[in-house]
Scaffold this active site. Structure first.
Site, PDB file in Angstrom:
ATOM      1  CE  LYS A  80      30.477 -10.661   6.678  1.00 42.02           C
ATOM      2  NZ  LYS A  80      31.755 -11.143   6.101  1.00 42.02           N
ATOM      3  CG  ASP A 101      34.493  -9.254   7.365  1.00 41.73           C
ATOM      4  OD1 ASP A 101      35.275  -8.674   6.586  1.00 41.73           O
ATOM      5  OD2 ASP A 101      34.118 -10.434   7.205  1.00 41.73           O
ATOM      6  CD  GLU A 142      36.987 -11.432   9.022  1.00 44.40           C
ATOM      7  OE1 GLU A 142      36.613 -11.490  10.214  1.00 44.40           O
ATOM      8  OE2 GLU A 142      36.617 -12.245   8.149  1.00 44.40           O
ATOM      9  CD  GLU A 196      36.666 -14.063   4.125  1.00 43.31           C
ATOM     10  OE1 GLU A 196      36.342 -13.923   5.315  1.00 43.31           O
ATOM     11  OE2 GLU A 196      35.869 -14.018   3.186  1.00 43.31           O
ATOM     12  CG  ASP A 209      38.751 -20.672   3.418  1.00 44.30           C
ATOM     13  OD1 ASP A 209      37.895 -19.817   3.213  1.00 44.30           O
ATOM     14  OD2 ASP A 209      38.652 -21.839   2.979  1.00 44.30           O
ATOM     15  CG  HIS A 219      36.487 -17.755   6.081  1.00 45.34           C
ATOM     16  ND1 HIS A 219      36.421 -18.193   4.764  1.00 45.34           N
ATOM     17  CD2 HIS A 219      35.434 -16.930   6.272  1.00 45.34           C
ATOM     18  CE1 HIS A 219      35.364 -17.637   4.184  1.00 45.34           C
ATOM     19  NE2 HIS A 219      34.753 -16.870   5.063  1.00 45.34           N
TER      20      HIS A 219
END
Lengths: 440, 440
Positions: free
Chosen positions: A221, A249, A275, A302, A325, A352
């Site tokens: 992240k 992400d 992402e 997602e 998702d 996801h």
């Protein structure tokens, strides 16, 4: 399934106190309590039922749960064979009802709730056939499966005839592909080593452990602070070496130009994808970012709320990785439409995972995708996050960084009785033992 | 407003049985009961309060109402001057809260509810200043107004500095424009002559009456049957002559290629715009339709769920007419962002009216747009539908097809005590007198 009927249903708000240890934290979501609006459909055959849910992150889950109740209310008394024979009609009732359409259409709370209901119906169908969901999908005739799909407003990208053709063409070699999955599993990538709220030491410890467990692809992240992102991505790259994949992400935090600058600043580390660089609604923004950060690929999905968004992301070259998702799109009906469009536009699908049970659900879709749609494992992984699997009756089995084929009937969506008894909100034993204000 | 506080609030589900006579029917919505999730914020100054609502069409309104309750709960006890001084912070709390963001983000039920809450806060602010909302907006300093706006994820189309520049540039001539509106009103167009559920004779009667009342622009619902659409659009064209404008609205029913074929088949009648030709999420689809049906313009926006969608519709040339809605976008905060983008991209704004009180709200935005943003009335009309105005304390005043300047303090959002007493659902006198099942 002759004569089988839905005779009862229950809808529950299940919440897990994941904010206690910042598992699941990212640049947009500081302290989520992962939640499931959970539906169980009972039939008049003893032991046969269907479970489905949608995933949220805490407060507001009651609103979604109430919407699931409203949508599912009409199912009691219906014959299961009618429902699955007219899956397109059921889909229409749940997503095109004019009243609920005004509250979307096909987005937000109403669509999340439709996903929960349809997930339960697909689980029930697969259980009634006594096969795992992926196998039900593989074994349906192409016309029969396409008859179940959400195809409205897709004709300029994917007609029903094209969908049938793709499925028909991919019959060739499917036994070999199934045998390959049985032997080797479906590759995964791991996110749970790199939550934003973890210290560098914790990330290091988790990445090292994941390496030992055999993982080949890692996601971190980013998006809170460029210096920190550089330090951490370099640290992870040093740990995993140059041959393994590293994805990052940002969870939607950037403006378009910020995304471009930030990703290009990080790119020296060797990133496979970025992402959710910006608003999940911004197709043209993603396309601009994709052009400016190549060869880093742009991934999103997602929060892409329906197939019409995916149609545009795919057709415009805005994404190089398509992230479906099963709890935001309307279950199998809409996800298979997206798998088929992704195949047409040549974009790999990497679902996801994480949340509550997302890995459990999407493994079926990726397995189906490989056997019956894309026929490829190249640049494809199912996301893996290492929490809450123990809440499920049939949790994913991941060995050496690879998902093993689920073999129990259904969609792997059933929570254990113990999980429900402990985590139903607010009546479960875990929640009753807490201060109510702590998680509001 | 020194020291003024919110001391109480009430949230009500108000529904009008509009399905009784098919007023409001179109190709997507066969039998709506127009509804308002209605919020009233009371302050500690006697007689000073704020009202706001969001509009839905019946079933599901309870879900939206519950979400409004949750969002508004945090306002009790807050100081009004703090709220309006930090309007951007309030907007952030209502739309960027990570929990509620997961249920959107900024779309569907959560965003409709945020619109209701912010509409009430703007109403309260204007009442506290004892001016109509349009005047509050005109008189705010450009920096102050821009500080209230939803600008996240817009930087590639509209920076805060650009927004200030536009507002500053348009100070020139604003007194003349205000004087013009006082003399002549703001032009409207009428939709309520042409609902899809009306017979040809009823449409003829209503168009003839609207002509007599002075209307210059007319909208007809289409999309159910091409022969019927051709017959009805020709009939209306014959009635209104060649100089008046005729628009049609398909309420999202077509695939992209169907829209192109259908509109080109109707175009001989002389159409000014085609509204909602396909999925409201399909930016690229609208762009393809716009190219193929020119010179007929493509209009959309009543279901465009946030400013990021409008950014793309505007920047890509997908729409020639921009239709904002004060109950779907997050009130003034987000609508003014869209007005400024529309000005930048040279697209006229013609707001969505009708519903419950949409005309009452959006007139303020169009008046502000003319005085302070676009400085033009060319090809601009506010939609007008002739029902439910009598439910409001300060209904729109339309004379000769032109909206007259509202002069009472606030956002014109207050329902009369009688309307609430009769139409609150399900406890109002009108609903208690009915079979509960009739409108479920």
């Amino acid at each position: 399934m002759g004569g089988l009927r839905i005779v009862d249903m229950s809808v529950r708000d299940i919440r897990f106190p994941t904010s206690d240890d910042l598992g699941g934290s990212d640049a947009m979501n500081a302290a989520p309590d992962y939640s499931a609006s959970y539906l169980r459909l009972a039939t008049d055959r003893a032991g046969l039922y269907g479970c489905g849910f949608t995933f949220t992150i805490g407060r507001g889950a009651d609103i979604v749960t109430r919407m699931v109740e409203q949508l599912a209310a009409g199912l009691t008394g219906r014959r299961v064979d009618d429902m699955v024979d007219f899956m397109a009609g059921l889909l229409h009732d749940l997503t095109q009802d004019s009243f609920l359409r005004w509250l979307g259409p096909e987005k937000g709370v109403t669509h999340l709730a439709a996903a929960a209901v349809l997930n339960a119906v697909w689980d029930l169908w697969a259980r009634a056939q006594e096969v795992p969901l992926w196998r039900l999908l593989v074994e349906l005739e192409p016309e029969e499966l396409v008859g179940c799909l959400a195809l409205r407003h897709l004709e300029d990208a994917l007609s029903a005839d094209e969908a049938v053709s793709i499925l028909r063409r991919r019959r060739l070699g499917r036994d070999e592909r199934l045998a390959h999955l049985r032997r080797s599993g479906y590759p995964g990538y791991i996110t749970s080593a790199g939550w934003l709220g973890y210290s560098d030491a914790e990330v290091r410890r988790r990445v090292t452990q994941a390496l030992g467990d055999g993982w080949e692809a890692f996601k971190l992240k980013v998006g809170q602070d460029l210096d920190s992102d550089l330090r951490r991505t370099r640290m992870v790259r040093d740990l995993i070496g140059t041959d393994r994949r590293l994805m990052v992400d940002a969870n939607q935090v950037w403006e378009v130009h910020e995304a471009i600058e930030w990703v290009n600043a990080l790119a020296e580390v060797g990133l496979y994808w970025i992402e959710e660089p910006t608003s999940p609604d911004d197709i043209l923004g993603h396309a601009a970012i994709a052009r400016a950060v190549a060869p880093v690929l742009v991934a999103t999905g997602e929060h892409a709320h329906n197939r019409v968004m995916f149609k545009q992301f795919l057709a415009s070259g805005a994404i190089g990785v398509c992230q479906i998702d099963s709890c935001r799109l309307a279950s199998v009906n809409e996800n298979v439409s997206v798998l088929l469009m992704a195949e047409k536009f040549g974009v790999p699908v990497c679902p996801h995972g994480g949340g509550v049970g997302l890995c459990e659900l999407v493994q079926h879709l990726s397995i189906f995708d490989y056997i019956a749609v894309s026929a490829s494992l190249e640049n494809r992984w199912i996301e893996y996050v290492d929490h809450l699997h123990e809440m499920f009756v049939a949790p994913v089995r991941v060995v050496g960084g690879r998902y093993q084929l689920p073999d129990r009937p259904g969609f792997s969506a059933e929570l254990s009785a113990e999980a429900i008894q402990k985590f139903e909100y607010p009546s479960g034993t875990v929640w009753r033992a807490r201060e109510p204000a702590a998680h509001e």
